[in-house]
Design an enzyme around this catalytic site. Structure first.
Site, mmCIF file in Angstrom:
data_model
loop_
_atom_site.group_PDB
_atom_site.id
_atom_site.type_symbol
_atom_site.label_atom_id
_atom_site.label_comp_id
_atom_site.label_asym_id
_atom_site.label_seq_id
_atom_site.Cartn_x
_atom_site.Cartn_y
_atom_site.Cartn_z
ATOM 1 C CG HIS A 6 -77.886 -22.556 39.156
ATOM 2 N ND1 HIS A 6 -77.150 -22.986 40.250
ATOM 3 C CD2 HIS A 6 -78.313 -21.321 39.487
ATOM 4 C CE1 HIS A 6 -77.152 -22.059 41.180
ATOM 5 N NE2 HIS A 6 -77.851 -21.019 40.745
ATOM 6 C CG ASN A 59 -80.703 -22.060 43.792
ATOM 7 O OD1 ASN A 59 -80.249 -21.489 44.767
ATOM 8 N ND2 ASN A 59 -80.126 -22.046 42.616
ATOM 9 C CB CYS A 87 -78.337 -13.761 43.023
ATOM 10 S SG CYS A 87 -76.747 -13.032 42.554
ATOM 11 N NE ARG A 136 -72.978 -20.593 45.656
ATOM 12 C CZ ARG A 136 -73.658 -19.977 44.699
ATOM 13 N NH1 ARG A 136 -73.914 -18.678 44.763
ATOM 14 N NH2 ARG A 136 -74.141 -20.653 43.664
ATOM 15 C CG ASP A 137 -77.419 -19.654 44.635
ATOM 16 O OD1 ASP A 137 -77.490 -18.454 44.925
ATOM 17 O OD2 ASP A 137 -77.690 -20.099 43.505
ATOM 18 C CG HIS A 144 -82.213 -18.594 41.226
ATOM 19 N ND1 HIS A 144 -81.959 -18.277 42.531
ATOM 20 C CD2 HIS A 144 -81.022 -18.925 40.676
ATOM 21 C CE1 HIS A 144 -80.652 -18.403 42.773
ATOM 22 N NE2 HIS A 144 -80.065 -18.791 41.652
HETATM 23 P P1 HMG Z 1 -62.991 -6.307 43.706
HETATM 24 O O1 HMG Z 1 -63.302 -5.283 44.771
HETATM 25 O O2 HMG Z 1 -63.129 -5.910 42.282
HETATM 26 O O3 HMG Z 1 -61.544 -6.953 43.908
HETATM 27 O O4 HMG Z 1 -63.879 -7.594 43.990
HETATM 28 P P2 HMG Z 1 -60.126 -6.333 43.845
HETATM 29 O O5 HMG Z 1 -59.282 -7.343 43.132
HETATM 30 O O6 HMG Z 1 -60.150 -4.919 43.344
HETATM 31 O O7 HMG Z 1 -59.715 -6.329 45.409
HETATM 32 C C1 HMG Z 1 -60.404 -5.498 46.349
HETATM 33 C C2 HMG Z 1 -60.268 -6.124 47.702
HETATM 34 O O8 HMG Z 1 -60.953 -7.393 47.721
HETATM 35 C C3 HMG Z 1 -58.820 -6.413 48.108
HETATM 36 O O9 HMG Z 1 -58.757 -6.299 49.537
HETATM 37 C C4 HMG Z 1 -58.661 -7.846 47.731
HETATM 38 O O10 HMG Z 1 -57.638 -8.495 48.454
HETATM 39 C C5 HMG Z 1 -60.027 -8.410 48.095
HETATM 40 P P3 HMG Z 1 -58.244 -4.950 50.260
HETATM 41 O O11 HMG Z 1 -56.854 -4.740 49.711
HETATM 42 O O12 HMG Z 1 -59.208 -3.864 49.839
HETATM 43 O O13 HMG Z 1 -58.336 -5.289 51.713
HETATM 44 N N1 HMG Z 1 -60.354 -9.640 47.387
HETATM 45 C C6 HMG Z 1 -60.814 -10.759 47.985
HETATM 46 N N2 HMG Z 1 -61.096 -11.030 49.274
HETATM 47 C C7 HMG Z 1 -61.563 -12.272 49.544
HETATM 48 N N3 HMG Z 1 -61.739 -13.224 48.609
HETATM 49 C C8 HMG Z 1 -61.467 -12.967 47.310
HETATM 50 C C9 HMG Z 1 -60.978 -11.700 46.961
HETATM 51 N N4 HMG Z 1 -60.612 -11.135 45.794
HETATM 52 C C10 HMG Z 1 -60.234 -9.882 46.058
HETATM 53 N N5 HMG Z 1 -61.648 -13.932 46.405
HETATM 54 C C11 HMG Z 1 -64.615 -9.857 43.831
HETATM 55 C C12 HMG Z 1 -63.865 -8.707 43.124
HETATM 56 C C13 HMG Z 1 -64.892 -10.920 42.806
HETATM 57 C C14 HMG Z 1 -63.744 -10.383 44.938
HETATM 58 C C15 HMG Z 1 -65.922 -9.279 44.420
HETATM 59 O O14 HMG Z 1 -66.615 -8.654 43.377
HETATM 60 C C16 HMG Z 1 -66.793 -10.304 45.063
HETATM 61 O O15 HMG Z 1 -66.412 -10.919 46.046
HETATM 62 N N6 HMG Z 1 -68.031 -10.439 44.566
HETATM 63 C C17 HMG Z 1 -69.019 -11.341 45.165
HETATM 64 C C18 HMG Z 1 -69.561 -12.227 44.111
HETATM 65 C C19 HMG Z 1 -70.553 -13.201 44.691
HETATM 66 O O16 HMG Z 1 -70.246 -13.920 45.619
HETATM 67 N N7 HMG Z 1 -71.772 -13.218 44.101
HETATM 68 C C20 HMG Z 1 -72.758 -14.195 44.468
HETATM 69 C C21 HMG Z 1 -72.384 -15.550 43.959
HETATM 70 S S1 HMG Z 1 -72.671 -15.751 42.200
HETATM 71 C C22 HMG Z 1 -74.283 -16.342 42.113
HETATM 72 O O17 HMG Z 1 -74.959 -16.404 43.104
HETATM 73 C C23 HMG Z 1 -74.791 -16.872 40.789
HETATM 74 C C24 HMG Z 1 -74.802 -18.398 40.726
HETATM 75 O O18 HMG Z 1 -75.596 -18.932 41.774
HETATM 76 C C25 HMG Z 1 -75.377 -18.857 39.374
HETATM 77 C C26 HMG Z 1 -76.713 -18.199 39.025
HETATM 78 O O19 HMG Z 1 -77.656 -18.212 39.834
HETATM 79 O O20 HMG Z 1 -76.770 -17.691 37.897
HETATM 80 C C27 HMG Z 1 -73.384 -18.976 40.814
HETATM 81 MG MG MG Z 2 -77.778 -19.058 41.742
#
Ligand code: HMG
Ligand code: MG
Length: 308
Positions: free
Chosen positions: A211, A253, A244, A15-16, A213
């Site tokens: 966690h 990571n 990320c 995933r990450d 990186h």
């Molecule tokens: P948004 O655009 O604000 O959502 O996204 P919305 O509620 O306004 O909806 C817009 C559209 O997105 C709609 O579709 C929703 O249905 C759809 P449309 O009507 O336009 O066709 N939607 C979704 N589709 C699929 N799955 C969903 C979903 N929710 C709404 N769950 C959202 C908000 C959170 C979805 C968006 O900002 C997003 O997907 N962001 C990606 C975040 C991400 O994956 N980041 C990387 C992972 S985090 C990370 O890596 C850190 C970590 O490793 C820890 C660390 O290192 O610190 C964990």
């Molecule tokens: Mg991470």
């Protein structure tokens, strides 16, 4: 000073790691990777994320990957396969694909929260509360993340008290464990210990995970510094994959091979078989056309090549 005798590793490479790859990795490769990681003895493998495919195209095959892993004859009953869910929509989709554990991800920095999930920290916690309610009704375990626990790519150094507040909120809302993210790998043993000490003042250390990186090459030192404080769960990524998408310049990571090498050297049990781990790392690095980022993996493979 006594270090933990056993450490749990949460493998986040599929995933990450892969979420940040530009070239689209086919579902079949992801599935094979996850199965190899389970065979190597990893007991928790973060499998995919149910986020918007417009935001993170690499995870668009989330349901296909999770379903295949859960239905595979190579599935291991003692392994958990958590998936990221940012909101109820993602949770429902994860559930439909068979998820039995999910992870929610908040941030200690407002700007990162906006860039990553398009809402404030407070709004994200409301969304996560809804996920936790739905999950607890179904007895689905929920892990929490706090991103930017040490530093934010937009706001700079983060006050450990902020990280601790968000960590405690996630814990009180029902997360069984909270993983503290050094999202951009800027932490050092001193700043990571300050973060952990602030968090451990508000929730039990055995509910905290690290966690880290490895952007600045500090992740192994940061793990050692965390072990000194009694932390015993760490996230790591096979072959050091990743970064990320919302933290420009952040590299992967800490590599799982490097962490296992460190822990073996400290006589700390992980249950992971280094040979099979190396093979899993070679498999994915080979597919991506590069060497594993893990220094331990490269050294061990080079020694083997030299017949020593
Ligand atoms: P948004 O655009 O604000 O959502 O996204 P919305 O509620 O306004 O909806 C817009 C559209 O997105 C709609 O579709 C929703 O249905 C759809 P449309 O009507 O336009 O066709 N939607 C979704 N589709 C699929 N799955 C969903 C979903 N929710 C709404 N769950 C959202 C908000 C959170 C979805 C968006 O900002 C997003 O997907 N962001 C990606 C975040 C991400 O994956 N980041 C990387 C992972 S985090 C990370 O890596 C850190 C970590 O490793 C820890 C660390 O290192 O610190 C964990
Ligand atoms: Mg991470």
């Amino acid at each position: 000073m006594s270090l933990p005798q056993r450490v749990k590793l949460v493998e986040v490479g599929p995933r990450d790691g892969l979420q940040n790859e530009r070239q689209l990795v086919p579902a079949a490769i992801k599935i094979e990777l996850i199965e190899r990681l389970a065979a190597a003895g990893l007991s928790a493998i973060e499998t995919t994320s149910f986020v918007s495919s417009k935001w993170v195209p690499q995870m668009a095959d989330n349901a296909e990957v999770l379903r295949a892993v859960l239905a595979s004859p190579r599935r291991r009953s003692q392994v958990s396969y958590p998936v990221l869910t940012p909101n109820l929509k993602g949770f429902d989709a994860a559930l439909e694909a068979g998820a039995q554990e999910v992870a929610i991800f908040a941030a200690a920095s407002e700007t990162f929260s906006q860039k990553n999930i398009n809402c404030s920290i407070a709004e994200s916690l409301k969304r996560f509360a809804a996920v936790l309610d739905a999950a607890s009704a179904l007895e689905i375990r929920v892990r929490g993340y706090v991103s930017c626990g040490v530093a934010c790519p937009y706001e700079g150094a983060v006050d450990p008290a902020k990280t601790a507040r968000v960590a405690r909120q996630l814990f009180e809302m029902g997360c069984y464990e909270v993983s503290l993210g050094d999202t951009i790998g800027a932490g050092t043993p001193a700043s990571v210990q300050r973060m952990i000490e602030a968090c451990a003042a508000l929730l039990p250390i055995d509910r905290l995970a690290g966690h880290y990186h490895d952007t600045y090459g500090m992740a192994i030192a940061n793990i050692y510094a965390s072990l000194e404080l009694g932390m015993a769960v760490f996230d790591s990524s096979i072959a050091g994959l990743g970064g990320c998408p919302y933290a420009a310049g952040a590299t992967g990571n800490v590599a799982t091979e490097d962490v296992v090498y460190l822990l073996q050297g400290l006589d700390i049990e992980t249950g992971v078989d280094m040979e099979q781990l190396l093979a899993a790392g070679q498999f994915i690095a080979g597919y991506l056309g590069r060497e594993p980022a893990s220094k331990a993996a490269r050294a061990l493979l080079a020694r083997r090549g030299a017949g020593c």
